[in-house]
Design a protein around this motif. Sequence first.
Motif, PDB file in Angstrom:
ATOM      1  N   UNK A 176      39.315  49.508  39.403  1.00 36.42           N
ATOM      2  CA  UNK A 176      38.819  48.207  39.856  1.00 36.42           C
ATOM      3  C   UNK A 176      39.811  47.675  40.884  1.00 36.42           C
ATOM      4  N   UNK A 177      39.332  47.442  42.103  1.00 37.71           N
ATOM      5  CA  UNK A 177      40.167  46.985  43.208  1.00 37.71           C
ATOM      6  C   UNK A 177      39.850  45.528  43.519  1.00 37.71           C
ATOM      7  N   UNK A 178      40.868  44.702  43.634  1.00 34.61           N
ATOM      8  CA  UNK A 178      40.672  43.308  43.985  1.00 34.61           C
ATOM      9  C   UNK A 178      41.184  43.010  45.383  1.00 34.61           C
ATOM     10  N   UNK A 179      41.062  41.759  45.797  1.00 34.93           N
ATOM     11  CA  UNK A 179      41.544  41.339  47.110  1.00 34.93           C
ATOM     12  C   UNK A 179      42.526  40.187  46.949  1.00 34.93           C
ATOM     13  N   UNK A 183      43.040  46.956  54.477  1.00 35.24           N
ATOM     14  CA  UNK A 183      43.924  47.399  53.396  1.00 35.24           C
ATOM     15  C   UNK A 183      43.119  47.776  52.156  1.00 35.24           C
ATOM     16  N   UNK A 184      42.072  47.000  51.883  1.00 37.88           N
ATOM     17  CA  UNK A 184      41.205  47.314  50.740  1.00 37.88           C
ATOM     18  C   UNK A 184      40.506  48.642  50.976  1.00 37.88           C
ATOM     19  N   UNK A 185      40.007  48.853  52.183  1.00 41.70           N
ATOM     20  CA  UNK A 185      39.333  50.114  52.509  1.00 41.70           C
ATOM     21  C   UNK A 185      40.280  51.298  52.337  1.00 41.70           C
ATOM     22  N   UNK A 186      41.511  51.152  52.777  1.00 35.26           N
ATOM     23  CA  UNK A 186      42.492  52.219  52.614  1.00 35.26           C
ATOM     24  C   UNK A 186      42.732  52.534  51.142  1.00 35.26           C
TER      25      UNK A 186
END
Length: 261
Positions: free
Chosen positions: A91-94, A207-210
Amino acid sequence: MKRVLIFDSGVGGLSVYQEIYAQLPNVQYIYAFDDAAFPYGELPEDELIARTRHIVSLLVERHSIDLVVVACNTASTIVLPTLRDVLAIPVVGVVPAIKPAAMLSERKVIGLLATPATVQREYTELLISQFASHCEVLRIGSTRLVEMAEQKLRGQAISIAELEKILKPWRNVVDCIVLGCTHFPLIKDEITLALDGDVTIVDSGRAIANRVKDLLGDVTTSSAEPNLTYNSAAGINTAALDSSLAAMQLEPVKTLHYPRL
């Protein structure tokens, strides 16, 4: 085939989706937004956690999701621990891009443009103390800009005069602006115009895409499935929004029915 769920309270997360899609076009994307409870910045924390957990868990099971992106700054600060406890996938946040802004600013006066909730969060103070203690960080918390981004994707005009009025305190003061809400990159051109273009504007989308690319690993096999869009608000007119979605390789909006909320 890899599947990624991108979740937000509204259409702001589409700015994150575009960044990820640009790097990973072979993935199937499911974009979901909880328009029935928009904006999340005005929800009690327990309700925000309950809604996010329910919607995300439902779609993860339905579509066999490999990775979740919570593309909402407000939700990311509150629900990530809960989601990571209940899900067995990444799970990735911002978070606001305060660190790169502090590095880019020459005057060391940066502006944080976010929702009223985000500019007041303890985690925002922590980011500033960790990465921008040598800078003056000016803040504007605006729900109106969130509404403008929603309007733009629904085919409505954005008032540059209104934007100029909101951003007036920063004119000729800041030289770098952090877009601390995923809605705001959708009106980045308008924000630049309102400030005469004499600023550097940064957000966390790339940065999220990376990070997503690193976590997914090999995605060379193309998806044969369409990219889907779900919304929680039944009965709203999505014709203009559907046109914007089509340009982003997303299917028209489907209503997500769930009994608890």
